[in-house]
Design an enzyme around this catalytic site. Structure first.
Site, PDB file in Angstrom:
ATOM      1  CD  GLN A 285     -37.005  42.037 -45.173  1.00  0.00           C
ATOM      2  OE1 GLN A 285     -36.809  40.908 -45.617  1.00  0.00           O
ATOM      3  NE2 GLN A 285     -36.896  42.311 -43.880  1.00  0.00           N
ATOM      4  CE1 TYR A 314     -29.376  43.037 -34.369  1.00  0.00           C
ATOM      5  CE2 TYR A 314     -31.427  43.317 -33.132  1.00  0.00           C
ATOM      6  CZ  TYR A 314     -30.122  42.859 -33.203  1.00  0.00           C
ATOM      7  OH  TYR A 314     -29.580  42.217 -32.124  1.00  0.00           O
ATOM      8  CD  GLU A 335     -28.443  48.333 -40.147  1.00  0.00           C
ATOM      9  OE1 GLU A 335     -29.449  47.624 -39.948  1.00  0.00           O
ATOM     10  OE2 GLU A 335     -27.346  47.882 -40.537  1.00  0.00           O
ATOM     11  CB  CYS A 410     -34.890  35.594 -41.623  1.00  0.00           C
ATOM     12  SG  CYS A 410     -33.262  36.001 -41.000  1.00  0.00           S
TER      13      CYS A 410
HETATM   14  N1  SAH Z   1     -35.522  45.820 -40.541  1.00  0.00           N
HETATM   15  C1  SAH Z   1     -34.767  45.967 -41.764  1.00  0.00           C
HETATM   16  C2  SAH Z   1     -33.452  45.198 -41.780  1.00  0.00           C
HETATM   17  C3  SAH Z   1     -33.465  43.775 -41.294  1.00  0.00           C
HETATM   18  S1  SAH Z   1     -32.026  42.818 -41.688  1.00  0.00           S
HETATM   19  C4  SAH Z   1     -35.605  45.603 -42.961  1.00  0.00           C
HETATM   20  O1  SAH Z   1     -36.673  44.991 -42.848  1.00  0.00           O
HETATM   21  O2  SAH Z   1     -35.229  45.972 -44.072  1.00  0.00           O
HETATM   22  C5  SAH Z   1     -31.043  42.934 -40.284  1.00  0.00           C
HETATM   23  C6  SAH Z   1     -30.246  44.211 -40.196  1.00  0.00           C
HETATM   24  O3  SAH Z   1     -29.495  44.143 -38.984  1.00  0.00           O
HETATM   25  C7  SAH Z   1     -29.245  44.451 -41.316  1.00  0.00           C
HETATM   26  O4  SAH Z   1     -29.484  45.719 -41.865  1.00  0.00           O
HETATM   27  C8  SAH Z   1     -27.880  44.403 -40.607  1.00  0.00           C
HETATM   28  O5  SAH Z   1     -26.943  45.302 -41.149  1.00  0.00           O
HETATM   29  C9  SAH Z   1     -28.257  44.793 -39.197  1.00  0.00           C
HETATM   30  N2  SAH Z   1     -27.378  44.368 -38.091  1.00  0.00           N
HETATM   31  C10 SAH Z   1     -26.641  43.248 -37.990  1.00  0.00           C
HETATM   32  N3  SAH Z   1     -26.065  43.170 -36.772  1.00  0.00           N
HETATM   33  C11 SAH Z   1     -26.445  44.271 -36.075  1.00  0.00           C
HETATM   34  C12 SAH Z   1     -26.184  44.749 -34.753  1.00  0.00           C
HETATM   35  N4  SAH Z   1     -25.424  44.080 -33.916  1.00  0.00           N
HETATM   36  N5  SAH Z   1     -26.762  45.911 -34.380  1.00  0.00           N
HETATM   37  C13 SAH Z   1     -27.555  46.594 -35.236  1.00  0.00           C
HETATM   38  N6  SAH Z   1     -27.828  46.201 -36.485  1.00  0.00           N
HETATM   39  C14 SAH Z   1     -27.283  45.044 -36.924  1.00  0.00           C
END
Ligand code: SAH
Length: 455
Positions: A285, A314, A335, A410
């Protein structure tokens, strides 16, 4: 509908709203004009620039009645640089607009009736960004660096940015001046020639650690020692300098290969009382002050007693997972980026957690498989990218029947769409809390609590 105005007309309009891009919306006989720099509640004489079938664009000629929330934008690049859209609106005004925007989008797109709580804003809404991705190019009189103009790849040559942390300012202002001396040519997007594409600066706000990533066109980088020396001189407290290779003709900033040139491979930061190691390619973030606010809200909505199994979809480097692992029986994170999952596993270990499990892969494939294998969850957290959750994942959530879903988003539009699907699948949206992770821009983050109503 035929446009009631044509190009070069001058009309006086009342501004009713702001678009997601931060343009004022004024109507002439119901026909919307999008107006650069105009704010809600303003009356302005505008010059029509362009008309299309159902909307047009205009610019302000004279502001007849300014908004009570209008302020002087503090940044000299505001209006040129595409990074911020709302610096001409007071911070109070920004928060008010974002909260209402969330409320409207929930109703309009999702038919969601749940209460939207007051937005959580920042005390000091400046210098918050811990990561800046700075494009480099050759200008008319030497290398330039800054951010892109809105909707273009034209770089505004900048010396500083009021929403980023100071280390990124140092690189933005000074590295371009050193490039010719050490023989590094900035990359040219049109000809696909040159070496240096982007420089990414990431700062651990709590630890003071700094990572600088040089994104180069080629793997062979003969000036790397000279580059390391310059960066260490510019930022004496830098802790990691890495090279990332991106040889493709693409808008994607990072390539697949990363090499450490100097110092550590990762940087460390802490959120609350948890330490995180972050690799160059992992998501983290960008507003660390508000990240803690966001995660605490997610933790509150998860309603954990210590008995629950939680899925964090994710999960990135496992940030939300570890926040929840403090209060849960077990947390399983998924992820898509493998380096992020490696970071997540290391972070769990670093903080002494033994109740976490992480797996790399697309959430929409891994979670359905977990379900088939008989795994169950009491609480499911999702934090997808802007495009929202994959339909396959939403279907699995509905089958999985966790008691609560905590949705971190977001993008209010895809959030509202997904909440509707989950509501139709047996969930009720209990409440929505917007969190201002991106002051001065039109972006807004939301955390949502949903509860299962059908057994
Ligand atoms: N929850 C975490 C990341 C959120 S951002 C935090 O707060 O830091 C969204 C994340 O989803 C990113 O790390 C991206 O790499 C991942 N992502 C994107 N598409 C995805 C999918 N199909 N399956 C799993 N993860 C995914």
């Amino acid at each position: 509908m035929t446009a009631p105005v044509k190009k070069n007309d001058r009309v006086t309009v009342y501004i009713e709203d702001l678009t997601h891009e931060g343009l004022g919306v004024g109507k002439v006989d119901g026909y919307p004009l999008f107006i650069h720099g105009a704010l809600p509640q303003e009356t302005a004489e505008v010059h029509v620039l362009k008309t299309l079938k159902s909307y047009g664009f205009a610019k302000i000629v004279e502001l007849k009645e300014p908004s009570p929330d209008r302020v002087e934008a503090p940044c000299m690049y505001f209006g040129k640089c595409g990074g911020c859209q709302l610096q001409h609106l007071s911070y109070e005004g920004q928060l008010h607009w974002k909260e209402n925007m969330v409320r409207n989008v929930m109703k309009r797109i999702g038919k969601i009736e749940a209460p939207v709580r007051p937005i959580k804003g920042m005390e000091h809404p400046w210098n918050y960004r811990n990561k800046s991705q700075i494009p480099f190019a050759m200008g008319e009189s030497g290398p330039i660096a800054g951010f892109y103009k809105s909707r273009t790849h034209d770089i505004v040559d900048m010396e500083r940015c009021l929403i980023q942390m100071s280390e990124a300012d140092i690189i933005m202002a000074n590295l371009k001046k050193e490039l010719e001396k050490i023989g590094i040519e900035p990359y040219n997007e049109t000809t696909h020639q040159g070496m240096l594409r982007h420089v990414i600066v990431r700062t651990g706000r709590a630890t003071g650690e700094v990572m600088v990533v040089l994104v180069t066109k080629k793997r062979k980088f003969p000036q790397k020692d000279a580059a390391v020396e310059v960066i260490r001189k510019l930022i004496p407290h830098v802790t990691s300098i890495v090279q990332n290779v991106n040889s493709e003709k693409t808008n994607v900033i990072l390539g697949k290969e990363t090499m450490t040139l100097w110092g550590k491979e990762t940087i460390e930061d802490t959120i609350g009382d948890i330490r995180f190691e972050i690799s160059a390619r992992s998501f983290y973030q960008v507003n660390p002050v508000q990240t803690e606010v966001l995660y605490n809200q997610a933790l509150e909505y998860a309603g954990l007693t210590g008995e629950e199994t939680v899925i964090d979809a994710y999960c990135g480097i496992g940030t939300i997972s570890l926040f929840l692992a403090k209060k849960a029986k077990q947390v399983m994170g998924v992820e898509i980026v493998e380096e992020a999952i490696e970071d997540a596993k290391r972070n769990a270990e670093l903080n002494g957690f033994t109740n976490t499990y992480f797996e790399a892969g697309p959430a929409e494939e891994v979670i359905p498989r977990w379900y088939k294998e008989g795994k169950r969850a009491d609480v499911l957290v999702v934090d997808p990218p802007r495009k929202g959750c994959d339909q396959a994942l939403l279907n699995t959530i509905i089958e999985f029947k966790p008691k609560r879903v905590v949705y971190v988003s977001c993008n209010p539009s895809t959030l509202a769409r997904d909440l509707r699907i989950l509501e139709d699948g047996g969930y009720k949206t209990m409440e929505i809390t917007p969190v201002d992770m991106f002051p001065q821009t039109t972006h807004v983050e939301c955390v949502v609590l949903m509860s299962r109503v059908e057994k």
